[in-house]
Enzyme design. Structure first.
Site, short mmCIF file in Angstrom:
data_model
loop_
_atom_site.label_atom_id
_atom_site.label_comp_id
_atom_site.label_asym_id
_atom_site.label_seq_id
_atom_site.Cartn_x
_atom_site.Cartn_y
_atom_site.Cartn_z
N CYS A 1 -10.45 -4.15 50.67
CA CYS A 1 -9.05 -4.57 50.55
C CYS A 1 -8.14 -3.36 50.34
O CYS A 1 -7.09 -3.24 50.97
CB CYS A 1 -8.92 -5.56 49.40
N MET B 1 3.21 -5.48 43.98
CA MET B 1 3.24 -6.31 42.78
C MET B 1 2.30 -7.50 42.94
O MET B 1 2.57 -8.41 43.72
CB MET B 1 4.66 -6.77 42.50
N CYS C 1 -10.86 -11.73 44.05
CA CYS C 1 -9.84 -12.76 43.86
C CYS C 1 -10.16 -14.06 44.58
O CYS C 1 -9.72 -15.12 44.14
CB CYS C 1 -8.48 -12.22 44.34
N VAL D 1 0.06 -7.59 34.82
CA VAL D 1 0.82 -6.74 33.91
C VAL D 1 0.89 -5.30 34.42
O VAL D 1 1.91 -4.62 34.25
CB VAL D 1 0.22 -6.80 32.48
N GLY E 1 -0.37 -0.35 40.55
CA GLY E 1 -0.74 -0.35 39.15
C GLY E 1 -2.17 0.07 38.90
O GLY E 1 -2.70 -0.19 37.82
N LEU F 1 1.75 -9.63 48.26
CA LEU F 1 1.03 -10.06 49.45
C LEU F 1 0.43 -11.45 49.26
O LEU F 1 -0.25 -11.70 48.27
CB LEU F 1 -0.10 -9.07 49.78
#
Length: 379
Positions: free
Chosen positions: A112, A19, A208, A23, A136, A44
Site C-alpha cells: 500500500c 489524512m 485495514c 491521531v 503521519g 483515500l
C-alpha cells in the site's frame, strides 16, 4: 529554508497531508497548519465497506473519513476524499490474496505504501501543485550528501521504517514525515492541545481490510477455489495429518497443526517449515529445520549511496517489524540480492520483507526486498 527543508516561505509552500482519520496524520496536518504552511488534507477511500467488512478501528473506513473531515474543519484546511478503491484492490487486496494462494505470507501495508499511497497519491499531490506530501508515519527523512535519506524514528517503539523500505529516492524527494522525531505520547499531547476530535482515538490496526485478523476468510471470499484441503507431511514426505487449506499456515507456525501422536518419533514439537502450494502440502519439521543461513530477496529497492554489487556489503537486517536488527552481508546476484546471516535465522517466511540498514549505527534504511522461497540447502 523552512521547517520542511524547502526553499520557500511556509505561506508559499503547499503541503498535501495524507489524512487517514487517525491521531498521527491529524496532528501532522495541525502542526503544519500552525507553522504557516498552505495545507491541503486528502483522505483515500480504499475499499467498499460492504465488500470487505472492516473491523472497528480500521484505517480509511467510513468513520475514519468522517473523522478526517472533522479534523480538517477544526483546523481550517480544505479536505478532499479521493476514490482509490480500484487501485487499492488491484495493487493491495488482490496481490494479498494471490500471495497467500502461492503459499506466501504477504505484508499488504508495504504494498500500500509503495503503490497507492506514495506512487499514486504523490502524483495527485503534484496535480495539486504541492511542494510536499506529508504523512503521519514514524520515520525520518534527512538530507545526505547524495540526496534524501530514510532513517528510523527516534521512538523505537513506534518506528515504521520496516514498512517503508520500498520508498524510492524520487518519492523521498517530495515526502516529509513531521512525527519522526516525536514520541507517541508527545503526539497525543499535541492532539489535545490542538483540540482535535480524534485525540483519544485508538491506533488503527496494520491490515485495514482484514476483519478480526481472519486472513483465510478474506482469501476465501476473493479466491473461492483457494481454500482446499491437503496433507501435512514431514520433511521426509510422510503424511502426518490433514489441513483445510494452506492459507491457514505460515512458516514458523506451531499452533493449529492438530497432529496426533506419531509412531517412531519422540513426538517433539513440529513447526511449519515450508508450504508447497502446488501440491497443497504443509511441510512440518523440528525447530532446527527452520534454520536458514542465507536467503534471496526480490523486488529490491536500494537506497544506498553506491550501487550494490556482487562483492557484498556488511549491514544490519530485520526480517520482522518487531525483530531486533541482525548482522548480515548482502550482495547483488542478478536481479536478486543474496542475504547471508552471521548466525542462522529461524522461521523465515516467503512473502515477508527483509529490510536492510547500515551496519555502523543501524538507523539508515539502505533498502530491502521481498523474501523469496528457499529450501534449507538453497542459496
Amino acid at each position: 529554508m523552512n521547517g520542511l527543508d524547502i526553499d520557500k516561505l511556509p505561506s508559499r509552500t503547499r503541503v498535501v497531508v495524507a489524512m487517514s482519520g487517525g491521531v498521527d496524520s491529524s496532528v501532522t496536518a495541525a502542526l503544519l497548519k500552525e507553522q504557516g504552511f498552505d495545507v491541503v488534507g486528502v483522505t483515500l477511500q480504499l475499499y467498499d465497506q460492504g465488500a470487505v467488512a472492516a473491523r472497528k478501528g480500521a484505517c480509511c473506513a467510513g468513520q475514519d473519513i468522517y473523522d478526517a473531515a472533522q479534523v480538517a474543519e477544526r483546523i481550517g484546511i480544505p479536505h478532499y476524499v479521493l476514490d482509490y478503491e480500484s487501485r487499492f484492490k488491484a495493487d493491495v487486496i488482490d496481490a494479498f490474496a494471490d500471495a497467500y494462494v502461492r503459499g506466501e505470507t504477504p505484508i499488504p501495508c508495504v504494498a500500500c505504501n509503495r503503490t497507492v499511497k506514495f506512487r499514486d497519491l504523490l502524483s495527485t499531490a503534484r496535480d495539486l501543485d504541492a511542494d510536499a506530501l506529508a504523512t503521519g508515519h514514524y520515520v525520518r527523512r534527512t538530507a545526505g550528501p547524495h540526496g534524501a535519506e530514510l532513517r528510523r524514528a527516534v521512538d523505537p517503539a513506534k518506528d515504521q521504517s520496516y514498512f517503508l523500505y520500498g520508498t524510492t529516492r524520487a518519492q523521498l524527494d517530495m515526502l516529509r514525515f513531521p512525527l519522526g522525531a516525536m514520541s507517541k505520547a508527545r503526539t497525543r499531547a499535541l492532539a489535545e492541545r490542538f483540540g482535535l476530535p480524534v485525540a483519544d482515538k485508538p491506533d488503527s490496526q496494520d491490515i485495514c481490510f482484514v476483519p478480526d485478523g481472519d486472513y483465510a476468510g478474506v482469501v476465501a471470499r476473493l479466491r473461492p477455489g483457494a481454500i482446499e484441503p491437503g496433507d501435512i507431511v514431514d520433511t521426509a514426505g510422510r503424511v502426518v495429518g490433514r489441513h483445510h487449506g494452506i492459507v491457514h499456515f505460515t512458516v514458523g507456525q506451531r499452533r493449529g497443526l492438530r497432529l496426533d501422536a506419531r509412531q517412531g518419533t519422540d513426538n517433539a514439537p513440529l513447526y511449519v517449515v515450508r508450504l508447497d502450494a502446488a501440491r497443497r502440502r504443509v511441510v512440518v519439521g523440528p525447530h532446527a529445520a527452520l534454520a536458514r543461513e542465507s536467503i534471496r530477496i526480490g523486488t529490491v529497492n536500494w537506497l544506498g549511496d553506491r550501487p550494490l554489487d556482487q562483492d557484498g556489503l556488511a549491514v544490519l537486517v530485520r526480517l520482522r517489524s518487531s525483530q531486533p536488527l541482525r548482522p548480515a552481508t548482502v550482495a547483488r546476484v542478478g536481479a536478486e540480492v543474496l542475504v547471508r546471516f552471521e548466525t542462522p535465522e529461524f522461521g523465515v517466511a516467503p512473502g515477508q520483507a527483509c529490510v536492510i540498514y547500515d551496519r555502523d549505527v543501524g538507523e539508515r534504511v539502505l533498502g530491502g526486498g521481498t523474501i523469496l522461497s528457499a529450501d534449507a540447502g538453497e542459496a
